[in-house]
Design a protein around this motif. Structure first.
Motif, PDB file in Angstrom:
ATOM      1  N   CYS A   1       0.839  -1.193   0.000  1.00 26.74           N
ATOM      2  CA  CYS A   1       0.000   0.000   0.000  1.00 26.74           C
ATOM      3  C   CYS A   1       0.882   1.255   0.000  1.00 26.74           C
ATOM      4  CB  CYS A   1      -0.881  -0.030   1.248  1.00 26.74           C
ATOM      5  SG  CYS A   1      -1.781   1.491   1.567  1.00 26.74           S
TER       6      CYS A   1
ATOM      7  N   ARG B   1      -0.022   4.158   0.864  1.00 23.70           N
ATOM      8  CA  ARG B   1      -0.352   5.080   1.961  1.00 23.70           C
ATOM      9  C   ARG B   1       0.343   4.698   3.262  1.00 23.70           C
ATOM     10  NH1 ARG B   1      -2.285   7.906  -1.294  1.00 23.70           N
ATOM     11  NH2 ARG B   1      -4.426   8.046  -2.044  1.00 23.70           N
ATOM     12  N   CYS B   2       0.511   3.362   3.493  1.00 24.36           N
ATOM     13  CA  CYS B   2       1.069   2.946   4.782  1.00 24.36           C
ATOM     14  C   CYS B   2       2.208   1.940   4.660  1.00 24.36           C
ATOM     15  CB  CYS B   2      -0.034   2.371   5.675  1.00 24.36           C
ATOM     16  SG  CYS B   2      -0.687   0.792   5.109  1.00 24.36           S
TER      17      CYS B   2
ATOM     18  N   HIS C   1      -6.695   1.406   3.651  1.00 22.24           N
ATOM     19  CA  HIS C   1      -6.652   2.341   2.521  1.00 22.24           C
ATOM     20  C   HIS C   1      -7.069   1.610   1.245  1.00 22.24           C
ATOM     21  CE1 HIS C   1      -3.413   3.501   5.438  1.00 22.24           C
ATOM     22  NE2 HIS C   1      -4.148   4.600   5.432  1.00 22.24           N
TER      23      HIS C   1
ATOM     24  N   CYS D   1      -5.069  -3.023   0.955  1.00 21.80           N
ATOM     25  CA  CYS D   1      -4.932  -2.621   2.345  1.00 21.80           C
ATOM     26  C   CYS D   1      -6.314  -2.368   2.944  1.00 21.80           C
ATOM     27  CB  CYS D   1      -4.098  -1.344   2.388  1.00 21.80           C
ATOM     28  SG  CYS D   1      -3.963  -0.621   4.022  1.00 21.80           S
TER      29      CYS D   1
HETATM   30 ZN    ZN Z   1      -2.524   1.134   3.736  1.00 21.48          ZN
END
Ligand code: ZN
Ligand code: ZN
Length: 216
Positions: A43, A45-46, A55, A52
């Motif tokens: 992912c 974002r993280c 997200h 995810c």
């Molecule tokens: Zn994520």
């Protein structure tokens, strides 16, 4: 290639493939391809596994290989052996693993200001992807400033955690970009760069790295 021709090229161009040792080759396409075994994406974002749960609409980080001994045979010479020329054929070989992304620009993670390497290995890889995909690669982002040490993280990761770690130029506003790096470790550098791009009005559609050091 005949042995005589190889020997001749070695005189003119004294290089050899870091994988098979063939003279006159910076990195054979077949050798590069033999190193790849894409792990699950992550992912953007993280840094967690993709898809995810936190997200669901995040873009993904795709890598050509886990960070294993095979891929180190090209990454270590590229990063620490001064073998800059390996980056482009490596990127070109990586490009065959995936469909061409729908993006305007390839954006490498910048070389740290204090690095003595003299070239950005992520940009070298991005140029190989660029040739294969026909998407321009620009080394346009900069790290913003030096930071004090913090235990347990390497320098780039410490800096990547800061919201203002990157300077994304205004001229990129409105573009759709793909991020490129050599190795993804925690994912912190890429997730932070993606966030910096988004807050500068630059849309990040994905990220590509040669290796990924986390296998879950
Ligand atoms: Zn994520
Ligand atoms: Zn080779």
């Amino acid at each position: 290639m005949s042995r005589l021709l190889s020997a001749f090229l070695h005189v003119l161009w004294p290089v050899s493939c870091p994988v098979c040792g063939r003279l006159g080759e910076v990195l054979c396409a077949e050798c590069a391809a033999s190193l790849f075994a894409p792990p699950l994406p992550r992912c953007l974002r993280c840094g967690g596994l993709f898809p995810c749960p936190r997200h669901p609409n995040a873009p993904r980080i795709r890598s050509a290989s886990p960070y294993n001994e095979k891929i180190k045979s090209v990454i270590l010479p590229l990063k620490y052996g001064g073998l800059r020329a390996v980056g482009q054929p490596l990127g070109a070989a990586m490009a065959t693993l995936w469909e061409r992304p729908d993006a305007d620009l390839l954006l490498p993670v910048p070389l740290h200001r204090r690095s003595r390497r003299g070239y950005n290995q992520a940009f070298e890889i991005a140029q190989g992807l660029s040739q294969a995909w026909g998407i321009e690669a620009v080394d346009a982002v900069r790290w913003s400033r030096r930071l004090p040490h913090r235990a347990g993280l390497n320098r780039e990761e410490r800096q990547a955690l800061r919201p203002d770690a990157f300077i994304v130029p205004k001229k990129l506003r409105g573009l759709r970009v793909v991020l490129v790096d050599d190795v993804c470790t925690t994912g912190a550098t890429l997730t932070r760069l993606a966030a910096a791009c988004e807050s500068a009005g630059v849309s990040v559609v994905g990220a590509y790295t040669t290796a990924n050091s986390v296998e879950k």
